[in-house]
Write an enzyme that holds these catalytic residues in place. Structure first.
Site, PDB file in Angstrom:
ATOM      1  N   GLN A  97     -21.124 -44.214  38.141  1.00  0.00           N
ATOM      2  CA  GLN A  97     -20.404 -43.026  38.606  1.00  0.00           C
ATOM      3  C   GLN A  97     -19.657 -42.285  37.492  1.00  0.00           C
ATOM      4  OE1 GLN A  97     -17.543 -43.952  41.649  1.00  0.00           O
ATOM      5  NE2 GLN A  97     -17.394 -41.850  42.405  1.00  0.00           N
ATOM      6  N   TYR A 113     -23.730 -55.326  38.644  1.00  0.00           N
ATOM      7  CA  TYR A 113     -23.161 -53.981  38.718  1.00  0.00           C
ATOM      8  C   TYR A 113     -23.978 -53.044  37.821  1.00  0.00           C
ATOM      9  CZ  TYR A 113     -18.930 -56.064  40.857  1.00  0.00           C
ATOM     10  OH  TYR A 113     -18.046 -56.737  41.668  1.00  0.00           O
ATOM     11  N   SER A 131     -16.725 -66.346  45.134  1.00  0.00           N
ATOM     12  CA  SER A 131     -16.424 -65.059  45.752  1.00  0.00           C
ATOM     13  C   SER A 131     -17.048 -65.042  47.140  1.00  0.00           C
ATOM     14  CB  SER A 131     -16.967 -63.899  44.906  1.00  0.00           C
ATOM     15  OG  SER A 131     -16.689 -62.675  45.539  1.00  0.00           O
ATOM     16  N   GLN A 136     -12.599 -64.939  44.994  1.00  0.00           N
ATOM     17  CA  GLN A 136     -12.490 -63.474  45.019  1.00  0.00           C
ATOM     18  C   GLN A 136     -12.953 -62.945  46.386  1.00  0.00           C
ATOM     19  OE1 GLN A 136     -14.294 -59.668  42.618  1.00  0.00           O
ATOM     20  NE2 GLN A 136     -13.562 -61.340  41.384  1.00  0.00           N
TER      21      GLN A 136
HETATM   22  N1  LIG Z   1     -16.593 -59.984  44.582  1.00  0.00           N
HETATM   23  C1  LIG Z   1     -17.140 -59.022  45.254  1.00  0.00           C
HETATM   24  O1  LIG Z   1     -18.044 -59.229  46.078  1.00  0.00           O
HETATM   25  C2  LIG Z   1     -16.668 -57.611  45.033  1.00  0.00           C
HETATM   26  C3  LIG Z   1     -17.099 -56.576  45.890  1.00  0.00           C
HETATM   27  C4  LIG Z   1     -16.614 -55.294  45.647  1.00  0.00           C
HETATM   28  C5  LIG Z   1     -15.723 -55.059  44.598  1.00  0.00           C
HETATM   29  N2  LIG Z   1     -15.355 -56.087  43.774  1.00  0.00           N
HETATM   30  C6  LIG Z   1     -14.430 -55.874  42.640  1.00  0.00           C
HETATM   31  O2  LIG Z   1     -13.257 -55.207  43.094  1.00  0.00           O
HETATM   32  C7  LIG Z   1     -13.066 -54.007  42.344  1.00  0.00           C
HETATM   33  C8  LIG Z   1     -12.358 -52.990  43.186  1.00  0.00           C
HETATM   34  O3  LIG Z   1     -13.146 -52.678  44.353  1.00  0.00           O
HETATM   35  P1  LIG Z   1     -13.241 -51.178  44.813  1.00  0.00           P
HETATM   36  O4  LIG Z   1     -13.651 -50.319  43.665  1.00  0.00           O
HETATM   37  O5  LIG Z   1     -14.061 -51.140  46.053  1.00  0.00           O
HETATM   38  O6  LIG Z   1     -11.685 -50.893  45.142  1.00  0.00           O
HETATM   39  P2  LIG Z   1     -10.987 -49.817  46.084  1.00  0.00           P
HETATM   40  O7  LIG Z   1      -9.598 -49.692  45.575  1.00  0.00           O
HETATM   41  O8  LIG Z   1     -11.145 -50.171  47.514  1.00  0.00           O
HETATM   42  O9  LIG Z   1     -11.799 -48.465  45.826  1.00  0.00           O
HETATM   43  C9  LIG Z   1     -11.750 -47.872  44.550  1.00  0.00           C
HETATM   44  C10 LIG Z   1     -12.207 -46.422  44.638  1.00  0.00           C
HETATM   45  O10 LIG Z   1     -11.317 -45.671  45.459  1.00  0.00           O
HETATM   46  C11 LIG Z   1     -11.011 -44.433  44.821  1.00  0.00           C
HETATM   47  N3  LIG Z   1      -9.602 -44.513  44.392  1.00  0.00           N
HETATM   48  C12 LIG Z   1      -8.992 -45.523  43.697  1.00  0.00           C
HETATM   49  N4  LIG Z   1      -7.683 -45.283  43.532  1.00  0.00           N
HETATM   50  C13 LIG Z   1      -7.424 -44.131  44.153  1.00  0.00           C
HETATM   51  C14 LIG Z   1      -6.239 -43.375  44.338  1.00  0.00           C
HETATM   52  N5  LIG Z   1      -5.069 -43.811  43.864  1.00  0.00           N
HETATM   53  N6  LIG Z   1      -6.317 -42.204  45.022  1.00  0.00           N
HETATM   54  C15 LIG Z   1      -7.500 -41.772  45.508  1.00  0.00           C
HETATM   55  N7  LIG Z   1      -8.666 -42.435  45.374  1.00  0.00           N
HETATM   56  C16 LIG Z   1      -8.629 -43.614  44.697  1.00  0.00           C
HETATM   57  C17 LIG Z   1     -11.986 -44.318  43.656  1.00  0.00           C
HETATM   58  O11 LIG Z   1     -13.247 -43.823  44.128  1.00  0.00           O
HETATM   59  P3  LIG Z   1     -13.662 -42.259  44.168  1.00  0.00           P
HETATM   60  O12 LIG Z   1     -12.844 -41.519  43.153  1.00  0.00           O
HETATM   61  O13 LIG Z   1     -15.115 -42.280  43.877  1.00  0.00           O
HETATM   62  O14 LIG Z   1     -13.383 -41.797  45.564  1.00  0.00           O
HETATM   63  C18 LIG Z   1     -12.186 -45.774  43.275  1.00  0.00           C
HETATM   64  O15 LIG Z   1     -13.352 -46.010  42.535  1.00  0.00           O
HETATM   65  C19 LIG Z   1     -14.488 -53.638  41.886  1.00  0.00           C
HETATM   66  O16 LIG Z   1     -14.514 -52.784  40.775  1.00  0.00           O
HETATM   67  C20 LIG Z   1     -15.049 -55.008  41.568  1.00  0.00           C
HETATM   68  O17 LIG Z   1     -14.596 -55.421  40.294  1.00  0.00           O
HETATM   69  C21 LIG Z   1     -15.802 -57.358  43.991  1.00  0.00           C
END
Ligand SMILES: NC(=O)c1ccc[n+]([C@@H]2O[C@H](COP(=O)([O-])OP(=O)(O)OC[C@H]3O[C@@H](n4cnc5c(N)ncnc54)[C@H](OP(=O)(O)O)[C@@H]3O)[C@@H](O)[C@H]2O)c1
Length: 321
Positions: free
Chosen positions: A27, A54, A151, A177
Site C-alpha cells: 500500500q 506479507y 499467533s 499474537q
Molecule cells: N498475527 C496475525 O495474524 C496478524 C494479523 C493482522 C495483523 N497483524 C499485525 O498487526 C499489525 C497491525 O494490524 P492492522 O494494520 O490491521 O492494525 P489496525 O490498527 O487495526 O489498522 C491499521 C490501519 O488503520 C488505518 N489507521 C491506523 N491508524 C489510524 C489513525 N490514527 N487514524 C485513521 N486511520 C488509521 C491505516 O489504514 P488506511 O490508512 O489504509 O485506512 C492503518 O494501516 C500488522 O501490521 C501486523 O504486523 C498480525
C-alpha cells in the site's frame, strides 16, 4: 515511550509497535515505509512486526532495507511462518522442513543474522506440537531466533507446547499474537489471560483499530485510499456494519470529552491490560503514526467511570457462557 517485559522474559518491547501488514511492500512505497519506520524508531518504538507472507515477502525486504542505518541491537524484529510461501506440499505449515526453509528465506530478505521474535502464524494440525517445539528450540540454539511464540493458537495448544518444552528441557513459547480490539476481545480476556498469568506468556496484539474502523474514519463512508477502499481488502467493507458505526460514533463522543482522538481511545483501552506486552499498530502515513503514539498518554484518562461508559456502549463484555 514505555517499555514492557515480553511476558516473563527479560526482553523489553515498546508498548506500541509498528507492523507492516498491507502497508510495507504494497500500500505504501519504500520511501514512505522508511519514513514511518524511522519516525517510529525516533519516537521510541523498538518492536517492528513482519511475516514471511506479507506482500509475498516484499514486506520483509522493504523493512530490511529501511533498518540498514539503524543499530541492529536496538531493534526487536519479528517474522512469522505458517501460511503458504513456497511451492509444493512442504511450502507451508510448521513442519521442521518448512520452518527451517522459511527462517532462512526471512533472514535473507531482511538481510539480518537473526530475528528477535519468531511466530508460528497459526496452529498446524498436520504437525505434532513436539516437532514445532524441537524445531524452534533448535533455531534458538543456532542463534537464528531469540524467542519464539504463537499467533492465534488456542490456550490448550499453547499449554501443550509449554508442557512439552518443560518435559524435554526445551525453550517454551514466550509470546502469543492474537487479534485484540474493542470489537474482538473474548479470546484474549476469557481464554488467553489465564495462561498468560500461569506461563508468563506476553501478548503482542494485532489490528487494534479493527482494520482502521475504530479510528472513526468509516463513520461517513469509505474514504478513497483507505484500507477498505482497496480491492484486495474488500472483505473489510462487510465489517463496517451500521451497528459498529453507531458504536464508534458513540465512542467518539467519549473520546471528544476526554480530548483524545477515537484511535487513541481504542489503543489506550488495550494498553490498560497488564497481559498486553505490546500493541502492534499499522499506519499508512506519519499523521496516523503520531496519533497512535499519543495513545500512551490517554491511558491515564481511563477512569473507572470512563471504562464503565465504554462497556455500556460496547455491550460485549465477555462472560462465562
Ligand atoms: N498475527 C496475525 O495474524 C496478524 C494479523 C493482522 C495483523 N497483524 C499485525 O498487526 C499489525 C497491525 O494490524 P492492522 O494494520 O490491521 O492494525 P489496525 O490498527 O487495526 O489498522 C491499521 C490501519 O488503520 C488505518 N489507521 C491506523 N491508524 C489510524 C489513525 N490514527 N487514524 C485513521 N486511520 C488509521 C491505516 O489504514 P488506511 O490508512 O489504509 O485506512 C492503518 O494501516 C500488522 O501490521 C501486523 O504486523 C498480525
Amino acid at each position: 515511550m514505555h517499555y514492557r517485559r515480553l511476558g516473563h522474559s527479560g526482553l523489553k518491547v515498546s508498548e506500541i509497535a509498528l507492523g507492516s501488514w498491507v502497508t510495507f511492500g504494497s500500500q505504501v512505497d519504500e520511501d514512505v515505509a522508511s519514513d514511518l519506520l524511522h519516525s517510529a524508531y525516533e519516537a521510541g518504538i523498538n518492536f517492528f512486526d513482519n511475516a514471511d507472507m506479507y506482500a509475498d515477502g516484499r514486506s520483509e525486504e522493504v523493512m530490511g532495507a529501511a533498518i540498514k542505518d539503524l543499530p541492529r541491537q536496538a531493534l526487536v524484529l519479528s517474522s512469522k511462518v505458517f501460511w503458504p510461501t513456497m511451492p509444493g506440499p512442504n511450502g507451508r505449515g510448521l513442519s521442521r522442513k518448512h520452518i527451517t526453509e522459511s527462517i532462512h528465506a526471512s533472514l535473507k530478505r531482511m538481510d539480518t543474522d537473526y530475528l528477535d521474535l519468531y511466530f508460528c502464524h497459526r496452529f498446524d494440525p498436520d504437525t505434532p506440537v513436539d516437532e514445532v517445539v524441537y524445531t524452534m528450540d533448535t533455531l534458538i540454539r543456532q542463534g537464528k531466533i531469540l524467542y519464539w511464540g504463537t499467533s492465534e493458537w488456542r490456550a490448550w495448544q499453547i499449554n501443550e507446547a509449554v508442557n512439552l518444552a518443560r518435559i524435554h528441557h526445551l525453550a517454551p513459547p514466550t509470546m502469543e499474537q492474537p487479534q485484540y480490539n474493542m470489537f474482538h476481545r473474548r479470546r484474549v480476556e476469557m481464554e488467553l489471560s489465564p495462561i498468560c498469568r500461569e506461563h508468563g506468556i506476553g501478548l503482542t496484539t494485532w489490528s487494534p483499530l479493527y482494520y482502521g474502523i475504530l479510528s472513526g474514519k468509516y463513520n461517513d463512508g469509505i474514504p478513497e485510499g483507505s484500507r477498505a477502499s482497496l480491492d484486495s481488502m474488500a472483505w473489510i467493507r462487510d465489517r463496517i456494519t451500521p451497528e459498529r458505526v453507531a458504536i464508534v460514533r458513540e465512542l467518539s463522543q467519549v473520546a471528544d470529552d476526554l480530548h483524545v482522538s477515537m484511535a487513541q481511545l481504542a489503543l489506550a483501552w488495550l494498553l490498560r491490560r497488564k497481559e498486553v506486552s505490546s500493541v502492534i499498530t499499522g499506519a499508512t502515513n506519519i499523521r496516523q503514526l503520531q496519533d497512535n503514539l499519543d495513545s500512551a498518554e490517554a491511558v491515564e484518562k481511563l477512569s473507572d467511570d470512563v471504562l464503565e461508559k465504554i462497556e455500556q456502549i460496547l455491550g460485549n463484555y465477555p462472560d462465562e457462557d
